[in-house]
Design an enzyme around this catalytic site. Structure first.
Site, short mmCIF file in Angstrom:
data_model
loop_
_atom_site.label_atom_id
_atom_site.label_comp_id
_atom_site.label_asym_id
_atom_site.label_seq_id
_atom_site.Cartn_x
_atom_site.Cartn_y
_atom_site.Cartn_z
N GLU A 1 -7.83 -5.22 -0.14
CA GLU A 1 -8.39 -6.01 -1.24
C GLU A 1 -8.36 -7.51 -1.00
OE1 GLU A 1 -10.01 -4.10 -2.77
OE2 GLU A 1 -9.03 -3.03 -4.41
N HIS B 1 0.85 -1.19 0.00
CA HIS B 1 0.00 0.00 0.00
C HIS B 1 0.88 1.23 0.00
CE1 HIS B 1 -3.16 2.85 1.16
NE2 HIS B 1 -3.99 1.96 0.64
N1 ACO Z 1 3.91 -7.59 -4.68
C1 ACO Z 1 5.23 -7.59 -4.97
N2 ACO Z 1 6.00 -6.49 -4.94
C2 ACO Z 1 5.40 -5.34 -4.58
C3 ACO Z 1 4.04 -5.27 -4.26
C4 ACO Z 1 3.29 -6.46 -4.31
N3 ACO Z 1 1.99 -6.47 -4.03
N4 ACO Z 1 3.72 -3.99 -3.96
C5 ACO Z 1 4.85 -3.27 -4.09
N5 ACO Z 1 5.87 -4.10 -4.48
C6 ACO Z 1 7.26 -3.73 -4.69
C7 ACO Z 1 7.47 -2.98 -6.00
O1 ACO Z 1 7.73 -3.87 -7.05
C8 ACO Z 1 8.65 -2.12 -5.66
O2 ACO Z 1 9.79 -2.93 -5.68
P1 ACO Z 1 11.21 -2.33 -6.17
O3 ACO Z 1 11.51 -1.17 -5.27
O4 ACO Z 1 12.14 -3.47 -6.02
O5 ACO Z 1 10.99 -1.88 -7.57
C9 ACO Z 1 8.42 -1.74 -4.20
O6 ACO Z 1 7.62 -2.81 -3.66
C10 ACO Z 1 7.66 -0.44 -4.02
O7 ACO Z 1 6.52 -0.47 -4.85
P2 ACO Z 1 5.83 0.83 -5.41
O8 ACO Z 1 5.09 0.48 -6.67
O9 ACO Z 1 6.79 1.96 -5.49
O10 ACO Z 1 4.82 1.14 -4.27
P3 ACO Z 1 3.53 2.02 -4.42
O11 ACO Z 1 3.37 2.73 -3.16
O12 ACO Z 1 3.52 2.81 -5.65
O13 ACO Z 1 2.42 0.89 -4.65
C11 ACO Z 1 0.56 -0.45 -4.62
C12 ACO Z 1 1.33 0.64 -3.88
C13 ACO Z 1 0.21 0.05 -6.03
C14 ACO Z 1 -0.75 -0.72 -3.89
C15 ACO Z 1 1.42 -1.72 -4.71
O14 ACO Z 1 1.74 -2.17 -3.42
C16 ACO Z 1 0.76 -2.83 -5.52
O15 ACO Z 1 0.87 -2.84 -6.74
N6 ACO Z 1 0.05 -3.80 -4.84
C17 ACO Z 1 -0.62 -4.85 -5.52
C18 ACO Z 1 -1.96 -4.34 -6.09
C19 ACO Z 1 -2.98 -4.10 -4.99
O16 ACO Z 1 -3.15 -4.90 -4.08
N7 ACO Z 1 -3.70 -2.95 -5.13
C20 ACO Z 1 -4.75 -2.55 -4.18
C21 ACO Z 1 -4.28 -1.43 -3.29
S1 ACO Z 1 -5.48 -1.01 -2.07
C22 ACO Z 1 -6.52 0.04 -2.85
O17 ACO Z 1 -6.19 0.80 -3.70
C23 ACO Z 1 -7.96 0.03 -2.45
#
Ligand code: ACO
Length: 359
Positions: free
Chosen positions: A304, A246
């Site tokens: 989620e 998140h």
């Molecule tokens: N699985 C694996 N790796 C992840 C995940 C995940 N669920 N979430 C983040 N990461 C990793 C990224 O690949 C990144 O790795 P890196 O630094 O090696 O490149 C690091 O963690 C940081 O990720 P960001 O994308 O910069 O984090 P951000 O704050 O932008 O993302 C998000 C938040 C979009 C929710 C992300 O965690 C994600 O994609 N989760 C999966 C999708 C999801 O569950 N979405 C629902 C969110 S809740 C809502 O909106 C109601």
């Protein structure tokens, strides 16, 4: 040093405070969420009508409780056409929302909150080749949604489970879809346009589109002993684990706690703990592997993951998960529209030019 590194560039706007709001507060370090002055754990226990009223009151608007609304004829025509063409339910909701017409903000707010359950249920039935069922005036919004989907009055525990869900997801700070709605209202545009845009933002898999894929992963795993291999495979391929991570929460999302408890109660009642127990075990393995593959990122369970389980327990098809999220979140979008209209300013950030030098 180039121009890009001289400015404080934040492409994801993280840490940028773009609104002062009375509607909700998210504390990502402590894992706390306050909605309309109540902790989410308490707010979840309201009826959905009351939750909507509290959200709008927090934005300074009071009035009659929201009531379920029937489908306008032009909206039904759009839905019938979309069903014939096999349009995805979130796109159909966006198309249907765009057909709504209101003369002023309060009318638009009541219309959208009241008709979204009707639109989502009607579209689900049309896609299955069945006739839409009109709303039952004696039932509340959540009970009506289940009634219009299934054609019979729902059990009280299912209504409670759905209200818990809708209230829990109704608002969450300046998330992407709420921000979208506020940007649109900030230009002086109308609420229907703002909410229609917000639906588009919610659809994406990084926002509201995650619960379907999260449940698919649980089903793909099938039994606890396979969790490690399947999840490790995804991480090795660079895939994200849906339902984890998140932008704001660095601990377990408090909404996941609320929905986890609601899902456990529901599966207990139905006498089927197997899926719930599998999900718990998938969650534990996912957290362990995320710590291993993404050390220091503090990726924890988000709303989620248990949304998927709870909505599945309510008998909803996966395709309806995100539209059902939209029914709950619309209450928050509209509250933010009211607040933005009254207190906001045109939202218009800057960009830094990194293109070719002018010739
Ligand atoms: N699985 C694996 N790796 C992840 C995940 C995940 N669920 N979430 C983040 N990461 C990793 C990224 O690949 C990144 O790795 P890196 O630094 O090696 O490149 C690091 O963690 C940081 O990720 P960001 O994308 O910069 O984090 P951000 O704050 O932008 O993302 C998000 C938040 C979009 C929710 C992300 O965690 C994600 O994609 N989760 C999966 C999708 C999801 O569950 N979405 C629902 C969110 S809740 C809502 O909106 C109601």
């Amino acid at each position: 040093m180039n121009e890009q590194s001289q400015v404080n560039l934040k492409p994801g706007l993280e840490g940028v405070v773009a609104a002062a709001t009375r509607i909700s507060h998210v504390d990502g370090e402590r894992g706390e969420l306050v909605i309309a002055g109540r902790r989410v754990e308490a707010f979840a226990g309201e009826s959905f009508e009351s939750a909507v009223g509290l959200l709008w009151a927090a934005a300074g608007v009071t009035g009659r409780p929201v009531q379920v609304a029937g489908l306008p004829r032009r909206t039904e025509r759009v839905l019938r056409d979309a069903a014939e063409r096999g349009v995805a339910p979130m796109d159909a909701l966006r198309m249907a929302a765009g057909t709504l017409v209101a003369d002023e903000d309060l009318e638009a707010a009541g219309l959208m909150a009241g008709v979204f359950p009707t639109i989502v249920a009607a579209y689900a039935r049309l896609c299955g080749g069945r006739k839409p069922i009109p709303p039952e005036r004696t039932l509340g919004l959540a009970a009506n949604f289940l009634h219009m989907l299934n054609g019979h009055e729902p059990e009280p525990e299912l209504v409670r489970g759905l209200e818990t869900y809708l209230n829990t997801v109704s608002d969450h700070g300046l998330n992407a879809s709420t921000f979208t709605a506020r940007v649109i209202v900030s230009t002086g545009s109308d609420f229907v346009s703002a909410v229609t845009g917000a639906i588009g933002a919610l659809k994406g898999p990084l926002h509201g589109g995650a619960p379907g894929p999260a449940l698919d992963t649980v089903f793909e795993i099938g039994e606890p002993s396979r969790a490690e291999a399947v999840l490790r495979g995804k991480l090795e391929r660079g895939e994200r684990l849906m339902g984890f991570g998140h932008r704001v929460y660095k601990v377990r999302d408090p909404r996941a706690d609320v929905l986890d408890r609601a899902a456990a109660a529901m599966f207990e009642q139905a006498g089927d703990r197997q899926l719930y127990d599998l999900a718990r075990s998938v969650e534990a393995t996912a957290i362990r592997l995320l710590d291993q593959y993404k050390p220091g990122r503090r990726l924890r369970t988000n709303v989620e993951f248990y949304t998927a389980l709870l909505l599945h327990g309510l008998g909803l098809e996966t395709a309806l998960f995100t539209p059902t999220f939209a029914i709950g979140r619309a209450a928050g979008w509209i509250a933010h529209c009211f607040e933005q209209r009254r207190e906001g300013r045109l939202i218009r950030p800057d960009s830094v030019y990194v293109g070719d030098a002018a010739v």
